[in-house]
Design a protein around this motif. Structure first.
Motif, mmCIF file in Angstrom:
data_model
loop_
_atom_site.group_PDB
_atom_site.id
_atom_site.type_symbol
_atom_site.label_atom_id
_atom_site.label_comp_id
_atom_site.label_asym_id
_atom_site.label_seq_id
_atom_site.Cartn_x
_atom_site.Cartn_y
_atom_site.Cartn_z
ATOM 1 N N LEU A 1 1.220 -1.316 -0.127
ATOM 2 C CA LEU A 1 -0.187 0.396 0.253
ATOM 3 C C LEU A 1 0.593 1.234 -0.228
ATOM 4 C CD1 LEU A 1 -3.099 1.472 0.651
ATOM 5 C CD2 LEU A 1 -2.757 1.064 3.313
ATOM 6 N N ALA A 2 0.335 2.442 -0.328
ATOM 7 C CA ALA A 2 0.409 3.742 -0.063
ATOM 8 C C ALA A 2 0.402 4.834 -0.461
ATOM 9 C CB ALA A 2 1.227 4.040 -1.774
ATOM 10 N N VAL A 3 0.412 5.572 0.662
ATOM 11 C CA VAL A 3 -0.361 6.403 2.077
ATOM 12 C C VAL A 3 -0.366 7.742 0.905
ATOM 13 C CG1 VAL A 3 -1.138 7.168 4.416
ATOM 14 C CG2 VAL A 3 -0.781 4.225 4.149
ATOM 15 N N ILE A 4 -1.378 8.194 0.966
ATOM 16 C CA ILE A 4 -0.389 9.704 0.111
ATOM 17 C C ILE A 4 -1.438 10.621 0.784
ATOM 18 C CG2 ILE A 4 -0.896 11.141 -2.423
ATOM 19 C CD1 ILE A 4 -0.274 8.354 -3.443
ATOM 20 N N GLU A 5 -0.422 11.637 1.592
ATOM 21 C CA GLU A 5 -1.899 12.998 1.661
ATOM 22 C C GLU A 5 -1.901 13.518 0.895
ATOM 23 O OE1 GLU A 5 -0.730 17.007 4.623
ATOM 24 O OE2 GLU A 5 0.902 15.922 3.675
ATOM 25 N N ASP A 6 -3.719 13.684 0.527
ATOM 26 C CA ASP A 6 -3.792 14.454 -0.065
ATOM 27 C C ASP A 6 -3.873 16.042 -1.148
ATOM 28 O OD1 ASP A 6 -5.992 14.479 -1.826
ATOM 29 O OD2 ASP A 6 -7.704 13.909 -0.634
ATOM 30 N N THR B 1 -6.944 15.107 8.898
ATOM 31 C CA THR B 1 -7.236 13.672 8.410
ATOM 32 C C THR B 1 -5.991 13.693 9.662
ATOM 33 O OG1 THR B 1 -8.480 13.430 8.128
ATOM 34 C CG2 THR B 1 -7.478 11.433 8.811
ATOM 35 N N LEU B 2 -4.636 13.934 9.034
ATOM 36 C CA LEU B 2 -3.294 13.401 9.085
ATOM 37 C C LEU B 2 -2.524 14.617 10.686
ATOM 38 C CD1 LEU B 2 -1.145 11.700 8.449
ATOM 39 C CD2 LEU B 2 0.111 13.756 7.213
ATOM 40 N N LYS B 3 -2.768 15.873 10.344
ATOM 41 C CA LYS B 3 -2.338 16.614 11.612
ATOM 42 C C LYS B 3 -3.380 16.036 12.596
ATOM 43 C CE LYS B 3 -1.151 19.916 8.851
ATOM 44 N NZ LYS B 3 -1.529 20.688 8.094
ATOM 45 N N TRP C 1 4.535 10.453 9.341
ATOM 46 C CA TRP C 1 2.985 10.045 9.529
ATOM 47 C C TRP C 1 2.216 9.007 8.901
ATOM 48 C CZ3 TRP C 1 2.134 10.355 14.771
ATOM 49 C CH2 TRP C 1 2.314 10.186 15.781
ATOM 50 N N LEU C 2 2.206 9.514 7.688
ATOM 51 C CA LEU C 2 1.565 8.967 7.158
ATOM 52 C C LEU C 2 1.539 6.922 6.529
ATOM 53 C CD1 LEU C 2 1.577 11.343 3.786
ATOM 54 C CD2 LEU C 2 -0.567 10.197 4.764
ATOM 55 N N ARG C 3 3.036 6.977 7.137
ATOM 56 C CA ARG C 3 3.105 5.426 6.970
ATOM 57 C C ARG C 3 2.995 5.106 7.852
ATOM 58 N NH1 ARG C 3 7.356 2.662 9.945
ATOM 59 N NH2 ARG C 3 7.372 0.556 9.158
ATOM 60 N N ALA C 4 2.726 5.930 9.434
ATOM 61 C CA ALA C 4 2.031 5.750 10.633
ATOM 62 C C ALA C 4 1.233 5.213 10.836
ATOM 63 C CB ALA C 4 3.383 6.319 12.126
ATOM 64 N N ASP D 1 -9.299 6.697 16.167
ATOM 65 C CA ASP D 1 -10.247 7.607 15.486
ATOM 66 C C ASP D 1 -10.458 8.179 14.539
ATOM 67 O OD1 ASP D 1 -11.269 5.448 17.826
ATOM 68 O OD2 ASP D 1 -12.426 6.730 18.893
ATOM 69 N N ARG D 2 -9.447 9.457 14.261
ATOM 70 C CA ARG D 2 -9.635 10.263 12.976
ATOM 71 C C ARG D 2 -9.749 9.246 11.860
ATOM 72 N NH1 ARG D 2 -10.303 15.752 14.058
ATOM 73 N NH2 ARG D 2 -10.398 15.668 11.666
ATOM 74 N N LEU D 3 -8.922 7.644 11.921
ATOM 75 C CA LEU D 3 -8.342 7.227 10.519
ATOM 76 C C LEU D 3 -9.481 6.895 9.892
ATOM 77 C CD1 LEU D 3 -5.061 5.587 12.046
ATOM 78 C CD2 LEU D 3 -5.456 7.437 10.555
#
Length: 172
Positions: free
Chosen positions: A55-60, A96-98, A134-137, A156-158
């Protein structure tokens, strides 16, 4: 037997793309290229990391940022690589990331770095690497393999993210 997902975190930018590799190491992709050749350089750097990813997690994209058009081109270039390689990806909004990292959806870069230092003792060369980490985390946490604990309200924000199903044999 299931294994933790191999996740690539990406904070995309035309000038300095942050990457967090599945092993947790970070780097920043910068290029001396000019114009659209920077897109090709970023594609090449991402493609080099796609060999064993789940998977790749990308900041929108930022919603109202002046640079959203240019960053959108980077997103298109990178998503094409991931699609070509058959690697699912997910977008996480900056807010959401923040909120996941700090508890506040409007946290600044310093707060993100302090949270990484507090939670995991990590420091980074720049804020792009920090965001990618943080995206990977976030991905590892969502799929049941967190490397550290965050308060439940932050985790829970995830739930606001549309996480994809992962391949068989990968923790989900």
């Amino acid at each position: 037997m299931t294994s933790a997902p191999r996740i690539l975190g990406l904070d995309l930018s035309i000038t300095a793309t942050g990457m967090c590799l599945p092993d947790g190491s970070t780097r920043t992709i910068t290029t001396r290229d000019k114009g659209d050749w920077r897109l090709v350089a970023i594609q090449h750097a991402v493609r080099q990391q796609t060999g064993a990813l789940d998977l790749a997690v990308i900041e929108d994209l930022p919603t109202h940022a002046k640079s959203a058009g240019i960053t959108g081109m980077v997103h298109g270039a990178v998503r094409t690589v991931l699609l070509d390689e058959g690697i699912p990806y997910v977008l996480v909004t900056p807010a959401t990331l923040k909120a996941y990292a700090t508890g506040k959806g409007n946290a600044d870069k310093t707060a993100m770095a302090i949270a990484a230092l507090k939670r995991a003792g990590r420091e980074f060369g720049d804020d792009n690497q920090c965001d990618a980490w943080w995206l990977r985390a976030a991905g590892l946490d969502w799929y049941g393999g967190p490397e550290f604990e965050v308060p439940k309200a932050q985790r829970d924000r995830l739930g606001k993210v549309d996480w994809p199903a992962l391949a068989t044999g990968v923790a989900a």
